[in-house]
Design an enzyme around this catalytic site. Structure first.
Site, PDB file in Angstrom:
ATOM      1  N   MET A   8      40.505  37.018  42.137  1.00 49.33           N
ATOM      2  CA  MET A   8      41.839  37.524  42.207  1.00 49.33           C
ATOM      3  C   MET A   8      42.059  37.752  40.973  1.00 49.33           C
ATOM      4  O   MET A   8      43.149  38.852  40.724  1.00 49.33           O
ATOM      5  CB  MET A   8      42.815  36.616  43.263  1.00 49.33           C
ATOM      6  CG  MET A   8      42.158  36.399  44.648  1.00 49.33           C
ATOM      7  SD  MET A   8      42.246  37.969  45.436  1.00 49.33           S
ATOM      8  CE  MET A   8      40.708  38.269  45.532  1.00 49.33           C
ATOM      9  N   GLU A   9      41.972  37.023  39.872  1.00 47.35           N
ATOM     10  CA  GLU A   9      42.292  37.442  38.523  1.00 47.35           C
ATOM     11  C   GLU A   9      41.971  38.615  38.222  1.00 47.35           C
ATOM     12  O   GLU A   9      42.559  39.687  37.442  1.00 47.35           O
ATOM     13  CB  GLU A   9      41.958  36.157  37.606  1.00 47.35           C
ATOM     14  CG  GLU A   9      42.922  35.045  37.570  1.00 47.35           C
ATOM     15  CD  GLU A   9      42.417  34.288  38.759  1.00 47.35           C
ATOM     16  OE1 GLU A   9      43.317  33.385  39.184  1.00 47.35           O
ATOM     17  OE2 GLU A   9      41.473  34.485  39.764  1.00 47.35           O
ATOM     18  N   HIS A  44      45.177  29.006  42.785  1.00 44.44           N
ATOM     19  CA  HIS A  44      45.340  27.677  42.035  1.00 44.44           C
ATOM     20  C   HIS A  44      45.494  28.417  40.543  1.00 44.44           C
ATOM     21  O   HIS A  44      45.131  29.534  40.222  1.00 44.44           O
ATOM     22  CB  HIS A  44      44.005  27.204  41.901  1.00 44.44           C
ATOM     23  CG  HIS A  44      43.728  26.550  43.304  1.00 44.44           C
ATOM     24  ND1 HIS A  44      42.911  27.116  44.193  1.00 44.44           N
ATOM     25  CD2 HIS A  44      43.929  25.127  43.752  1.00 44.44           C
ATOM     26  CE1 HIS A  44      42.530  26.309  45.109  1.00 44.44           C
ATOM     27  NE2 HIS A  44      43.265  25.025  44.950  1.00 44.44           N
ATOM     28  N   ASP A 100      52.423  54.505  35.761  1.00 42.92           N
ATOM     29  CA  ASP A 100      53.621  54.076  35.083  1.00 42.92           C
ATOM     30  C   ASP A 100      53.852  55.064  33.900  1.00 42.92           C
ATOM     31  O   ASP A 100      54.727  55.793  33.696  1.00 42.92           O
ATOM     32  CB  ASP A 100      54.162  52.730  34.831  1.00 42.92           C
ATOM     33  CG  ASP A 100      55.480  52.544  34.329  1.00 42.92           C
ATOM     34  OD1 ASP A 100      56.536  53.193  34.715  1.00 42.92           O
ATOM     35  OD2 ASP A 100      55.567  52.018  33.422  1.00 42.92           O
ATOM     36  N   LEU A 152      49.089  30.965  47.505  1.00 44.09           N
ATOM     37  CA  LEU A 152      47.906  29.923  47.359  1.00 44.09           C
ATOM     38  C   LEU A 152      46.910  30.073  46.480  1.00 44.09           C
ATOM     39  O   LEU A 152      45.989  29.078  46.639  1.00 44.09           O
ATOM     40  CB  LEU A 152      47.280  30.026  48.795  1.00 44.09           C
ATOM     41  CG  LEU A 152      48.338  29.960  50.186  1.00 44.09           C
ATOM     42  CD1 LEU A 152      47.614  30.202  51.472  1.00 44.09           C
ATOM     43  CD2 LEU A 152      49.264  28.901  50.040  1.00 44.09           C
TER      44      LEU A 152
END
Length: 155
Positions: A110-111, A76, A125, A74
């Protein structure tokens, strides 16, 4: 409380931001990876077998800012106009601090959080061959500015 990502029937939807004016928006986030003293020594001396952990994690975090709509259904598609991922080796691990900027219709929290977590995943990792117990101990948004809701900083 109203959830903007749900319609009147409770179905998921992407919020329509068409009518919003682009504004400058910034978000910050952080994450931390804890690891063994052996890994800290290898990080500080540049002897981690997989190579330059901080450089790989920095690039992974920056690249992740541009992939958020692929990961969060959801979210953008927005222009990421600036991304900074800083990593610092501390006595018990690696601290990651991120700032993401845009001039768009919606924020970049969110970025920023995605950049911090992907950078942390890259650290894990890169060091897991030396320390299988390396772990991400937190990841969180620490602040945002711009937009209708204004500024916010984690207390």
């Amino acid at each position: 409380m109203e959830f903007t990502h749900l319609d009147a029937a409770g179905q998921a939807r992407m919020v329509d931001v068409t009518g919003k004016q682009p504004t400058v928006r910034t978000a910050t986030a952080e994450a931390k990876v804890t690891c063994s003293a052996e890994v800290i020594h290898a990080l500080r001396s540049g002897t981690v077998p997989k190579g330059d952990v901080l450089a790989v994690a920095r690039v992974a975090g920056i690249a992740a800012t541009k992939r958020v709509p692929d990961l969060l259904p959801l979210a953008h598609v927005i222009g990421v106009h600036g991304a900074r991922v800083d990593l610092e080796i501390v006595d018990d691990g690696v601290e990651i601090a991120v700032e993401v900027r845009t001039a768009d219709r919606t924020g970049v929290e969110m970025e920023a959080l995605t950049a911090a977590t992907v950078a942390a995943l890259a650290v894990v990792d890169m060091v897991k061959g030396v320390d299988r117990s390396a772990e991400i101990v937190h990841a969180r948004v620490t602040g945002k500015s711009g937009g209708r809701s204004g500024d916010w900083t984690r207390p």
